[in-house]
Design a protein around this motif. Structure first.
Motif, PDB file in Angstrom:
ATOM      1  N   HIS A  77     -29.854   3.128  15.055  1.00 15.93           N
ATOM      2  CA  HIS A  77     -29.962   1.137  14.748  1.00 15.93           C
ATOM      3  C   HIS A  77     -31.061   1.662  13.730  1.00 15.93           C
ATOM      4  O   HIS A  77     -30.424   0.353  12.784  1.00 15.93           O
ATOM      5  N   LEU A  78     -31.565   2.194  12.864  1.00 15.55           N
ATOM      6  CA  LEU A  78     -31.816   2.176  11.832  1.00 15.55           C
ATOM      7  C   LEU A  78     -31.125   2.319  10.533  1.00 15.55           C
ATOM      8  O   LEU A  78     -31.354   2.012   9.573  1.00 15.55           O
ATOM      9  N   PHE A  79     -30.622   3.204  10.432  1.00 11.83           N
ATOM     10  CA  PHE A  79     -28.765   3.282   9.857  1.00 11.83           C
ATOM     11  C   PHE A  79     -27.872   2.009  10.268  1.00 11.83           C
ATOM     12  O   PHE A  79     -27.550   2.038   8.765  1.00 11.83           O
ATOM     13  N   LYS A  80     -27.731   1.572  11.264  1.00 14.21           N
ATOM     14  CA  LYS A  80     -27.249   0.321  10.967  1.00 14.21           C
ATOM     15  C   LYS A  80     -27.840  -0.764  10.393  1.00 14.21           C
ATOM     16  O   LYS A  80     -26.619  -1.753   9.650  1.00 14.21           O
ATOM     17  N   LYS A  81     -28.757  -0.382  10.569  1.00 13.48           N
ATOM     18  CA  LYS A  81     -29.600  -1.954   9.647  1.00 13.48           C
ATOM     19  C   LYS A  81     -29.056  -1.527   8.568  1.00 13.48           C
ATOM     20  O   LYS A  81     -29.512  -2.656   7.893  1.00 13.48           O
ATOM     21  N   PHE A  82     -29.797  -0.372   7.655  1.00  8.48           N
ATOM     22  CA  PHE A  82     -29.748   0.022   6.289  1.00  8.48           C
ATOM     23  C   PHE A  82     -28.242  -0.406   6.287  1.00  8.48           C
ATOM     24  O   PHE A  82     -27.781  -0.746   4.255  1.00  8.48           O
TER      25      PHE A  82
END
Length: 84
Positions: A77-82
């Protein structure tokens, strides 16, 4: 052969529990969920050995497998958000 089937079944259950615990839209279907649970088990084993909870040759239990899968989902989720 039966050990591999049980690993996949437990991985599927651990991945499904992790997806239920983690809010947000998650990737893939049941195969990705199974891979997530199995990878979470590897991560849970590594974390458990790093803190001294597991000895060499011991694997993660179900709870540590779910914890590892939740960490992997959080990283996704963190990677997708960035990247979005």
């Amino acid at each position: 052969m039966l050990h591999l089937i049980w690993t996949c079944i437990i991985g599927l259950i651990a991945g499904a529990v992790a997806k239920l615990l983690m809010p947000g839209k998650d990737p893939g279907g049941w195969i990705i969920t199974m891979i997530l649970g199995i990878a979470g088990s590897f991560l849970g084993t590594w974390i458990g050995r790093a803190v001294g909870h597991y000895q060499e040759g011991q694997g993660a239990g179900f709870l540590m497998s779910v914890v590892g899968a939740v960490i992997l989902l959080g990283a996704y989720h963190l990677f997708k958000k960035f990247t979005a």
